[in-house]
Design a protein around this motif. Structure first.
Motif, PDB file in Angstrom:
ATOM      1  N   MET A   1       0.729  -1.211   0.116  1.00 47.74           N
ATOM      2  CA  MET A   1       0.036   0.039   0.234  1.00 47.74           C
ATOM      3  C   MET A   1       0.888   1.149   0.162  1.00 47.74           C
ATOM      4  SD  MET A   1      -2.855   0.955  -0.018  1.00 47.74           S
ATOM      5  CE  MET A   1      -4.204  -0.219   0.119  1.00 47.74           C
ATOM      6  N   ILE A   2       2.070   1.396   0.631  1.00 46.58           N
ATOM      7  CA  ILE A   2       2.813   2.567   0.746  1.00 46.58           C
ATOM      8  C   ILE A   2       3.386   2.563  -0.795  1.00 46.58           C
ATOM      9  CG2 ILE A   2       5.170   3.278   1.647  1.00 46.58           C
ATOM     10  CD1 ILE A   2       4.246   1.863   4.190  1.00 46.58           C
ATOM     11  N   ALA A   3       3.742   1.501  -1.323  1.00 51.52           N
ATOM     12  CA  ALA A   3       4.289   1.581  -2.617  1.00 51.52           C
ATOM     13  C   ALA A   3       3.291   2.062  -3.420  1.00 51.52           C
ATOM     14  CB  ALA A   3       4.832   0.085  -3.130  1.00 51.52           C
ATOM     15  N   TYR A   4       2.085   1.635  -3.495  1.00 48.51           N
ATOM     16  CA  TYR A   4       1.184   2.196  -4.472  1.00 48.51           C
ATOM     17  C   TYR A   4       0.995   3.711  -4.235  1.00 48.51           C
ATOM     18  CZ  TYR A   4      -0.430  -2.237  -6.437  1.00 48.51           C
ATOM     19  OH  TYR A   4      -0.399  -3.593  -7.208  1.00 48.51           O
ATOM     20  N   ILE A   5       0.848   4.040  -3.024  1.00 42.88           N
ATOM     21  CA  ILE A   5       0.436   5.463  -2.688  1.00 42.88           C
ATOM     22  C   ILE A   5       1.855   6.365  -3.103  1.00 42.88           C
ATOM     23  CG2 ILE A   5       0.512   7.124  -0.839  1.00 42.88           C
ATOM     24  CD1 ILE A   5      -1.129   4.934   0.737  1.00 42.88           C
ATOM     25  N   LEU A   6       2.896   5.865  -3.110  1.00 36.44           N
ATOM     26  CA  LEU A   6       4.369   6.653  -3.522  1.00 36.44           C
ATOM     27  C   LEU A   6       4.010   6.641  -4.854  1.00 36.44           C
ATOM     28  CD1 LEU A   6       6.942   5.311  -1.128  1.00 36.44           C
ATOM     29  CD2 LEU A   6       5.872   7.387  -1.142  1.00 36.44           C
ATOM     30  N   VAL A   7       3.889   5.577  -5.618  1.00 30.21           N
ATOM     31  CA  VAL A   7       3.518   5.751  -7.060  1.00 30.21           C
ATOM     32  C   VAL A   7       2.634   6.711  -7.516  1.00 30.21           C
ATOM     33  CG1 VAL A   7       2.769   4.434  -9.201  1.00 30.21           C
ATOM     34  CG2 VAL A   7       4.520   3.561  -7.488  1.00 30.21           C
TER      35      VAL A   7
ATOM     36  N   PRO B   1      -4.060  19.323  -8.957  1.00 30.94           N
ATOM     37  CA  PRO B   1      -3.633  18.347  -7.998  1.00 30.94           C
ATOM     38  C   PRO B   1      -4.740  17.652  -7.270  1.00 30.94           C
ATOM     39  CG  PRO B   1      -2.315  20.072  -7.887  1.00 30.94           C
ATOM     40  CD  PRO B   1      -3.535  20.879  -8.748  1.00 30.94           C
ATOM     41  N   PHE B   2      -5.816  18.279  -6.824  1.00 30.58           N
ATOM     42  CA  PHE B   2      -6.705  17.609  -6.123  1.00 30.58           C
ATOM     43  C   PHE B   2      -7.611  16.514  -6.746  1.00 30.58           C
ATOM     44  CE2 PHE B   2      -6.049  21.879  -4.371  1.00 30.58           C
ATOM     45  CZ  PHE B   2      -5.711  21.515  -2.771  1.00 30.58           C
ATOM     46  N   VAL B   3      -7.676  17.011  -8.128  1.00 33.12           N
ATOM     47  CA  VAL B   3      -8.651  16.141  -9.069  1.00 33.12           C
ATOM     48  C   VAL B   3      -7.853  14.789  -9.238  1.00 33.12           C
ATOM     49  CG1 VAL B   3      -9.697  15.878 -11.231  1.00 33.12           C
ATOM     50  CG2 VAL B   3      -9.957  18.125 -10.001  1.00 33.12           C
ATOM     51  N   TYR B   4      -6.622  15.372  -9.577  1.00 38.95           N
ATOM     52  CA  TYR B   4      -5.653  13.878  -9.903  1.00 38.95           C
ATOM     53  C   TYR B   4      -5.585  13.038  -8.698  1.00 38.95           C
ATOM     54  CZ  TYR B   4      -4.174  16.334 -14.344  1.00 38.95           C
ATOM     55  OH  TYR B   4      -4.384  16.964 -15.494  1.00 38.95           O
ATOM     56  N   ALA B   5      -5.427  13.553  -7.634  1.00 37.00           N
ATOM     57  CA  ALA B   5      -5.234  12.693  -6.484  1.00 37.00           C
ATOM     58  C   ALA B   5      -6.602  11.845  -6.135  1.00 37.00           C
ATOM     59  CB  ALA B   5      -4.885  13.731  -5.080  1.00 37.00           C
ATOM     60  N   PHE B   6      -7.516  12.486  -6.422  1.00 37.96           N
ATOM     61  CA  PHE B   6      -8.997  12.002  -6.054  1.00 37.96           C
ATOM     62  C   PHE B   6      -8.973  10.740  -7.043  1.00 37.96           C
ATOM     63  CE2 PHE B   6     -13.483  11.452  -6.745  1.00 37.96           C
ATOM     64  CZ  PHE B   6     -14.002  11.103  -5.475  1.00 37.96           C
ATOM     65  N   ALA B   7      -9.009  10.988  -8.268  1.00 33.90           N
ATOM     66  CA  ALA B   7      -9.060  10.066  -9.296  1.00 33.90           C
ATOM     67  C   ALA B   7      -8.043   9.058  -9.077  1.00 33.90           C
ATOM     68  CB  ALA B   7      -8.997  10.531 -10.711  1.00 33.90           C
ATOM     69  N   GLY B   8      -6.843   9.358  -8.863  1.00 37.86           N
ATOM     70  CA  GLY B   8      -5.855   8.434  -8.745  1.00 37.86           C
ATOM     71  C   GLY B   8      -5.951   7.648  -7.610  1.00 37.86           C
ATOM     72  N   MET B   9      -6.762   7.997  -6.551  1.00 44.26           N
ATOM     73  CA  MET B   9      -6.924   7.049  -5.318  1.00 44.26           C
ATOM     74  C   MET B   9      -7.898   6.088  -5.948  1.00 44.26           C
ATOM     75  SD  MET B   9      -6.988   9.317  -2.013  1.00 44.26           S
ATOM     76  CE  MET B   9      -7.958  10.554  -2.560  1.00 44.26           C
ATOM     77  N   ILE B  10      -9.042   6.311  -6.635  1.00 40.32           N
ATOM     78  CA  ILE B  10      -9.990   5.519  -7.045  1.00 40.32           C
ATOM     79  C   ILE B  10      -9.306   4.596  -7.883  1.00 40.32           C
ATOM     80  CG2 ILE B  10     -12.288   5.376  -8.519  1.00 40.32           C
ATOM     81  CD1 ILE B  10     -12.765   8.031  -7.555  1.00 40.32           C
TER      82      ILE B  10
END
Length: 405
Positions: A24-30, A99-108
């Motif tokens: 999970m840490i690796a996925y979040i860093l990527v 940045p907020f839009v990319y972060a939200f979409a990236g989390m999904i």
């Protein structure tokens, strides 16, 4: 390119073996790197487009613009036309919020990828394993090629499955042993009861005619008492064991004449009770030769052999006793004048519950007697062999070793 494929495969294997926390840490860093890179590129592109729009109005110093409307700076574009002002406002908003839009979409997207890569397959394996175990179907393997938490859980389920398989196999063996024991008990009672019936018929036939002396009657009653005591001991023994392997083996010193005398008594009683004549040929009349044997096992094997022979014999059964002094081995051979063994029966007759051939006037049954004989012969250090006589009929030979340390 093979080395590159090996490197990639090795890297994928390492990532697959990461624990959930590390993965999970690796996925979040990527995700953070990708969001940062996309945000930076988006900001540069939006800023360049804004500069291009501002250049159209020949604004020489943009640093002096005063922004009065918070985040959208609506009042800062009064110099531009309405359409251009909207474009500038849109580019400015994209540059700020990307940045907020990319972060939200990236989390999904990251959560979906993480589920597909790390959770979907092992959860499917576990769900299928639980369903199969619930259906009492253990013919599967719960294997997942990973050393993460779910991989360990799949391994634990596989270990549980193996334990259940071993438990079922052990239970099956116990049931089979108990089944064999019950069949042996029922089978072994038949001949002693026939012996007792033979003595009873003998007394009933000759006692009223006065052809039996008091001494002979006492001998017959003593023999009947011995057989009853043997049946009682046998019932008590069978009650306390769970398999044929636990049948007690207790060799005692005795004369071979005494052992043959007991065999002769069984033959005498069976001749009184049945229509088939049994001829017994003892090894010797020597009364002093001592051996060490378990007469209960020898008699039980003999009674099983003679019981099978009576079932398929026509008119006559021959019993031959022999003793090889050099090998200290006692042999008992029973030959009947029945149809003998077929080729298949010669191979399978000693197997438990093998259904023997159906002779005329007999009922077909599952062959447990010869299997019991083989087990008891092996306990006494001997063997059991089946064959056909050149004169016709089946021949069964049991050997008992009297050589003990």
């Amino acid at each position: 390119m093979d080395w590159l494929e090996e490197r990639i495969e090795g890297l994928q294997r390492r990532i697959r073996n990461y624990s959930f926390r590390k993965a999970m840490i690796a996925y979040i860093l990527v995700l953070a790197v990708i969001v940062a890179a996309l945000s930076y590129l988006t900001m540069i592109v939006c800023w360049q487009l804004e500069l291009a729009e501002w250049a159209r109005y020949e604004q020489e110093d943009f640093s002096g613009l005063i922004w009065e409307k918070g985040l959208f700076w609506a009042d800062g574009y009064h110099f531009a036309e309405d359409t251009d002002a909207f474009q500038l406002l849109f580019l400015d908003m994209v540059r700020v919020w990307c940045p907020f839009v990319y972060a939200f979409a990236g989390m999904i997207v990251t959560i979906g990828i993480f589920y597909q890569k790390r959770l979907a397959k092992p959860l499917s394996i576990l769900e299928d394993s639980v369903a199969r175990i619930r259906e009492n179907n253990l013919d599967f393997h719960a294997y997942y090629d990973s050393r993460d938490e779910l991989g360990s859980l799949c391994g634990s389920v596989e270990d549980m499955r193996m334990e259940l398989v071993r438990g079922k196999e052990q239970m099956w063996r116990l049931v089979e042993r108990q089944k064999e024991l019950n069949a042996a008990f029922a089978h072994d009672l038949r001949t002693p009861l026939t012996v007792l019936r033979g003595y009873t018929d003998f007394l009933a036939r000759y006692l009223p005619q006065g052809k039996i002396s008091e001494e002979k009657m006492q001998d017959v009653l003593a023999l009947m008492s011995d057989h009853l005591r043997r049946l009682e001991n046998y019932s008590y023994t069978m009650k306390g064991i769970t398999s044929m392997e636990e049948v007690p083996f207790s060799p005692e010193c005795m004369t071979l004449f005494r052992l043959e005398k007991k065999i002769r008594e069984v033959v005498f009683a069976l001749n009184q009770a049945g229509d088939v004549h049994i001829q017994y040929r003892p090894w010797s009349t020597q009364e002093t030769l001592k051996v060490k044997a378990d007469d209960h096992i020898v008699l039980e094997v003999f009674e099983n052999m003679i019981s099978n022979a009576i079932r398929y014999a026509g008119k006559e059964i021959e019993v031959l006793a022999d003793y090889e002094e050099s090998d200290m081995e006692f042999l008992l051979t029973v030959r009947d004048d029945g149809p003998g063994f077929s080729k298949e029966q010669l191979v399978k007759a000693l197997q438990p519950y093998y259904k023997e051939y159906k002779a005329a006037g007999t009922d077909g049954h599952f062959g447990i007697g010869l299997h019991i004989c083989r087990e008891l012969c092996q306990k006494h250090g001997g063997t059991l062999d089946v064959s056909n006589s050149i004169r016709g009929g089946a021949v069964v030979t049991a050997s008992f070793s009297f050589k003990w340390e």
